[in-house]
Design a protein around this motif. Structure first.
Motif, PDB file in Angstrom:
ATOM      1  N   ALA A 204      53.591  26.713 -52.721  1.00  0.00           N
ATOM      2  CA  ALA A 204      54.193  26.525 -53.264  1.00  0.00           C
ATOM      3  C   ALA A 204      55.964  27.262 -52.594  1.00  0.00           C
ATOM      4  N   GLY A 205      55.247  28.497 -52.972  1.00  0.00           N
ATOM      5  CA  GLY A 205      55.988  29.516 -53.837  1.00  0.00           C
ATOM      6  C   GLY A 205      57.148  28.470 -54.926  1.00  0.00           C
ATOM      7  N   GLY A 206      56.707  28.657 -55.936  1.00  0.00           N
ATOM      8  CA  GLY A 206      57.568  28.126 -57.162  1.00  0.00           C
ATOM      9  C   GLY A 206      58.849  27.230 -56.808  1.00  0.00           C
ATOM     10  N   ASP A 207      58.441  26.611 -55.468  1.00  0.00           N
ATOM     11  CA  ASP A 207      59.465  25.719 -55.439  1.00  0.00           C
ATOM     12  C   ASP A 207      58.693  24.245 -56.177  1.00  0.00           C
ATOM     13  N   LYS A 208      58.792  23.977 -56.897  1.00  0.00           N
ATOM     14  CA  LYS A 208      58.224  22.542 -57.038  1.00  0.00           C
ATOM     15  C   LYS A 208      58.428  20.743 -56.451  1.00  0.00           C
ATOM     16  N   SER A 209      59.904  21.066 -56.509  1.00  0.00           N
ATOM     17  CA  SER A 209      60.303  20.203 -54.919  1.00  0.00           C
ATOM     18  C   SER A 209      59.389  19.667 -53.892  1.00  0.00           C
ATOM     19  N   ARG A 210      58.053  20.960 -53.430  1.00  0.00           N
ATOM     20  CA  ARG A 210      57.805  21.161 -52.298  1.00  0.00           C
ATOM     21  C   ARG A 210      56.410  19.721 -52.969  1.00  0.00           C
TER      22      ARG A 210
ATOM     23  N   MET B 150      61.850  26.897 -40.419  1.00  0.00           N
ATOM     24  CA  MET B 150      61.573  26.601 -42.068  1.00  0.00           C
ATOM     25  C   MET B 150      60.849  25.475 -42.773  1.00  0.00           C
ATOM     26  N   LYS B 151      60.479  26.081 -43.300  1.00  0.00           N
ATOM     27  CA  LYS B 151      59.838  24.939 -44.705  1.00  0.00           C
ATOM     28  C   LYS B 151      59.204  23.380 -44.307  1.00  0.00           C
ATOM     29  N   LYS B 152      59.040  22.834 -44.361  1.00  0.00           N
ATOM     30  CA  LYS B 152      59.280  20.904 -44.722  1.00  0.00           C
ATOM     31  C   LYS B 152      59.547  21.172 -46.417  1.00  0.00           C
ATOM     32  N   ILE B 153      60.363  20.078 -46.437  1.00  0.00           N
ATOM     33  CA  ILE B 153      60.262  19.748 -48.555  1.00  0.00           C
ATOM     34  C   ILE B 153      59.753  19.073 -48.413  1.00  0.00           C
ATOM     35  N   GLY B 154      59.093  18.761 -49.397  1.00  0.00           N
ATOM     36  CA  GLY B 154      57.783  17.789 -50.145  1.00  0.00           C
ATOM     37  C   GLY B 154      56.990  17.211 -48.651  1.00  0.00           C
ATOM     38  N   ASP B 155      55.958  18.156 -48.726  1.00  0.00           N
ATOM     39  CA  ASP B 155      55.215  18.310 -47.671  1.00  0.00           C
ATOM     40  C   ASP B 155      53.950  18.504 -48.446  1.00  0.00           C
ATOM     41  N   LEU B 156      53.308  18.496 -49.858  1.00  0.00           N
ATOM     42  CA  LEU B 156      52.417  19.581 -50.434  1.00  0.00           C
ATOM     43  C   LEU B 156      51.925  18.320 -51.285  1.00  0.00           C
ATOM     44  N   HIS B 157      50.485  18.507 -51.318  1.00  0.00           N
ATOM     45  CA  HIS B 157      49.758  17.508 -52.121  1.00  0.00           C
ATOM     46  C   HIS B 157      48.744  18.490 -53.039  1.00  0.00           C
ATOM     47  N   LEU B 158      48.768  17.746 -53.907  1.00  0.00           N
ATOM     48  CA  LEU B 158      47.190  18.679 -55.150  1.00  0.00           C
ATOM     49  C   LEU B 158      46.324  17.647 -55.360  1.00  0.00           C
ATOM     50  N   SER B 159      45.245  18.448 -55.475  1.00  0.00           N
ATOM     51  CA  SER B 159      44.153  17.577 -56.148  1.00  0.00           C
ATOM     52  C   SER B 159      42.735  18.584 -57.212  1.00  0.00           C
ATOM     53  N   PHE B 160      42.447  17.387 -57.899  1.00  0.00           N
ATOM     54  CA  PHE B 160      42.300  17.945 -59.187  1.00  0.00           C
ATOM     55  C   PHE B 160      40.794  17.113 -59.793  1.00  0.00           C
ATOM     56  N   ASP B 161      39.381  18.065 -59.461  1.00  0.00           N
ATOM     57  CA  ASP B 161      38.350  16.976 -60.508  1.00  0.00           C
ATOM     58  C   ASP B 161      38.352  18.130 -61.265  1.00  0.00           C
ATOM     59  N   VAL B 162      38.508  17.404 -63.036  1.00  0.00           N
ATOM     60  CA  VAL B 162      38.285  18.540 -63.858  1.00  0.00           C
ATOM     61  C   VAL B 162      36.934  17.401 -64.264  1.00  0.00           C
TER      62      VAL B 162
ATOM     63  N   LEU C 178      43.666  22.926 -67.232  1.00  0.00           N
ATOM     64  CA  LEU C 178      44.322  22.488 -65.786  1.00  0.00           C
ATOM     65  C   LEU C 178      46.366  22.895 -65.605  1.00  0.00           C
ATOM     66  N   GLU C 179      46.499  23.048 -66.924  1.00  0.00           N
ATOM     67  CA  GLU C 179      47.850  22.914 -67.204  1.00  0.00           C
ATOM     68  C   GLU C 179      48.346  24.240 -66.417  1.00  0.00           C
ATOM     69  N   ARG C 180      47.575  25.798 -66.750  1.00  0.00           N
ATOM     70  CA  ARG C 180      47.858  26.731 -66.202  1.00  0.00           C
ATOM     71  C   ARG C 180      47.626  26.512 -64.895  1.00  0.00           C
ATOM     72  N   LEU C 181      46.500  25.735 -64.311  1.00  0.00           N
ATOM     73  CA  LEU C 181      45.963  26.593 -63.132  1.00  0.00           C
ATOM     74  C   LEU C 181      47.291  25.944 -61.866  1.00  0.00           C
ATOM     75  N   LEU C 182      47.957  24.816 -62.768  1.00  0.00           N
ATOM     76  CA  LEU C 182      49.219  23.803 -61.426  1.00  0.00           C
ATOM     77  C   LEU C 182      50.338  24.589 -61.743  1.00  0.00           C
ATOM     78  N   ALA C 183      50.604  25.688 -63.022  1.00  0.00           N
ATOM     79  CA  ALA C 183      51.613  27.012 -62.849  1.00  0.00           C
ATOM     80  C   ALA C 183      51.155  27.263 -62.297  1.00  0.00           C
TER      81      ALA C 183
END
Length: 680
Positions: A589-595, A1-13, A575-580
């Motif tokens: 994340a598989g569509g789960d924003k809580s991760r 089972m995957k851990k909830i809240g385990d992802l970090h995102l980084s962007f360089d614009v 950037l908004e589209r890339l994040l989505a």
């Protein structure tokens, strides 16, 4: 089972790409290194987001539309005079764009006038074709209302500048000995026919350029307008209704037709309606561009208030946002609301205490009103006069006035009425003050609108009785000046005094808030409140306080409504589209924003400054920035090679600091060199 809240995102614009990375926290305790799930980059073309091309296309559309409307207005005028019927005009439209060689007829008239020969006979149709051709070729019009562009990157875009086009036209006229556009085109076409004939016969290898290839732009004021005026006056005897009134309606007055606002109304035509900012005649006139109104911000406070009111009134969200934004535009800083608001906020920032008071306090309502009355009399306070007035009024022994007024912009905030300040500085202030009220109101109105007025013009407004009183004050000023002058000084005469020009210098730019907010903030300050304060027992919440409602309203606004910088808007939308897409990706994340537990976004600080620049311009800008670094690095490498040492980044960094200091120690005053840095 995957851990909830385990992802970090980084962007360089950046301006050319957006880099991204998805990291997952390690499930192993004591292992801080995250796991890299994926990385990538979104790249953009070299010149994919330039507003230059879009601006060119928009300007071309506007020019085509303006030309079409200009021709339609002249058609309406000629139809109103009965020179053409509706059927004839419809037939001319069906024929197409008219005679594109009408410059031959215009040149024939101009040549006849120059050589004092009879003007060739023409019909109204011939004259209409000439006017129609000039409507398409009105020439270059110089600033401030002209079509010259002050864009520094114009040469970088491989385009011929307007000044170069004018120089090409002047050189062509000098070459053929002409002084009009039509005669120049005629002379060039005759030369071109001969040259093309020789080229076709093989007598020359290069084909001559067509006239359009010369990139020539004839000056409207000195070339095009005078020659059309000359043509119409030469043909005035041939046509019954071609009189001075029709010429003025089409061209405007000589010598400065653009200053004539009512020229197009000389012959009233009910079918022609133009706004007040239209200057000149129907052929050469134009709408004066409103440069200050092109980009107007929105007041966040008034926007949130009006949005809530409109939503409560039953408007949809889209309609409420549109109307609230339209009603919350920021006024110019020259408005009276901003000037009073700026003065009021300066009063709200004043704090002090008397010798028997332990805690500093702000100015009371009575003290603020008293200072405002003093400021209204002269229109402005100087720093020292303001400090003296506050301390004498409050009996304060300690205050923040000296620190508050240290900023160079602080003294400008002490100007409450720039018009009154300008009048007070005039040598004939006494004469202006004694003017009848209606003339004082007219003078203040013109100065408030940014116009300049000479005292001689004010003298012309007066009737005989008022003029006598005005002249008496002028004589009194002259006598007083003659009494005080030294031997080297020249006594002022009446013409010098009446030639004095009054013009007000208003602050430029846009105010920070809408007019209702500016007025309310000034009123709250005069009541003794602080409009920025939170709600408490002593006073209600100030109108400038940033509430949660205001912050939420700003968060709900779309990105394209918050900035006019097309490059920033485009990159952040991508950037908004890339994040989505990353959130929706099954491997992340598989569509789960809580991760998503954290997000880091780094934006290139130069994104705003590089907006609108081509790739060539960006390379040039970067080259200029690295020029000093490369120069210092080269010196360090040469010295290290001579000394047998190894050049390091730290040594180059120290050398760059030394270069900025001029290779002189700021503490000892001794000079040093790169060898000193190498030896430590």
């Amino acid at each position: 089972m995957k851990k909830i809240g385990d992802l970090h995102l980084s962007f360089d614009v950046g301006h050319s790409s957006i880099g991204w990375a998805v990291l997952r926290q390690s499930p192993v305790a004591g292992k801080p290194e995250p796991e890299i799930l994926g990385t990538g980059v979104v790249t953009f073309g070299a010149d994919d987001c330039l507003a230059v091309n879009r601006r060119k296309y928009r300007q071309a559309r506007r020019n085509v539309r303006a030309t079409r409307q200009r021709i339609e207005r002249m058609e309406k005028l000629l139809a109103h005079l009965g020179l053409f019927s509706a059927a004839e005009l419809a037939a001319k439209h069906a024929q197409g764009t008219g005679d594109s060689f009408s410059w031959r007829k215009a040149a024939a008239v101009l040549t006849a006038v120059r050589e004092n020969k009879p003007v060739p006979a023409m019909s109204w149709t011939d004259l209409w074709e000439i006017l129609r051709w000039y409507a398409h070729n009105r020439g270059y019009f110089s600033p401030p209302w002209g079509n010259q562009s002050d864009v520094p990157s114009q040469a970088e875009n491989d385009e011929v500048s307007d000044t170069q086009k004018v120089a090409n036209a002047n050189a062509t006229m000098k070459e053929f000995g002409t002084d009009t556009m039509a005669e120049t085109i005629l002379a060039y076409s005759q030369w071109y026919d001969r040259e093309v004939a020789e080229w076709q016969q093989g007598k020359r290898l290069d084909k001559p350029r067509h006239f359009k290839g010369l990139n020539a732009a004839f000056d409207r004021d000195s070339v095009v307008w005078p020659e059309v005026n000359k043509i119409l006056f030469a043909l005035k005897g041939q046509f019954e209704k071609l009189d001075d009134a029709l010429i003025r309606t089409l061209l405007g007055n000589d010598p400065d037709p653009m200053k004539d606002r009512t020229a197009w109304q000389t012959i009233p035509c009910p079918n022609i309606k133009l706004p007040k900012r239209y200057h000149g005649g129907l052929l050469f006139g134009q709408l004066i561009p409103r440069f200050d109104n092109r980009i107007i911000g929105v007041c966040p406070i008034h926007f949130a208030k009006r949005q809530a009111e409109l939503l409560a009134a039953g408007f949809s969200t889209k309609e409420a946002n549109h109307e609230a934004a339209k009603q919350s535009k920021l006024p110019a800083k020259s408005s009276s609301e901003f000037l009073r608001f700026r003065w009021a906020m300066q009063l709200a920032n004043v704090f002090g205490a008397a010798s028997d008071e332990r805690v500093t306090r702000p100015l009371s309502s009575e003290e603020r009103h008293a200072l405002t009355r003093l400021a209204a009399e002269s229109g402005v306070f100087t720093k020292q006069r303001f400090i003296k007035a506050v301390r004498s009024l409050t009996n304060w022994t300690r205050d923040n006035l000296d620190a508050m007024l240290m900023h160079p912009e602080a003294e400008r905030s002490l100007e409450l009425d720039p018009v009154q300040n300008t009048i007070r500085k005039s040598r004939l202030t006494d004469a202006i003050v004694q003017l009848p009220e209606r003339f004082q109101k007219r003078l203040r109105g013109r100065l408030t609108n940014g116009k300049s007025v000479t005292l001689g013009e004010v003298r012309e407004w007066l009737n005989e009785e008022d003029a006598i009183a005005f002249d008496a004050v002028v004589d009194r000023v002259m006598d007083a000046a003659s009494t005080r002058r030294t031997r080297k000084q020249i006594a002022p005469n009446r013409d010098d005094l009446l030639a004095e020009k009054l013009k007000v210098e208003f602050p430029s730019g846009r105010a920070p808030y809408a007019r209702p907010v500016l007025r309310q903030a000034a009123e709250e300050v005069m009541k003794g409140w602080d409009p920025r304060a939170e709600q408490n027992v002593l006073q209600p919440r100030g109108c400038l306080c940033q509430t949660e409602q205001i912050k939420e309203a700003q968060l709900q606004r779309r990105l394209e409504e918050k900035t006019n910088n097309h490059l920033i808007r485009h990159r952040l939308l991508i950037l908004e589209r890339l994040l989505a897409d990353l959130v929706a990706a099954p491997e992340f994340a598989g569509g789960d924003k809580s991760r998503i537990t954290a997000m880091a976004i780094e934006v290139n600080s130069e994104l705003r400054t590089l907006s609108g620049k081509t790739s060539k311009a960006r390379e040039k800008d970067l080259e200029e920035r690295q020029k000093d670094f490369r120069s210092v690095a080269k010196k360090v490498e040469e010295t290290c090679q001579r000394r047998g040492a190894r050049p390091t980044a730290g040594l180059i960094r120290k050398a760059r600091v030394a270069e900025d200091l001029g290779w002189c120690c700021p503490y000892t005053g001794k000079e040093f060199s790169i060898d000193t840095l190498i030896d430590g």
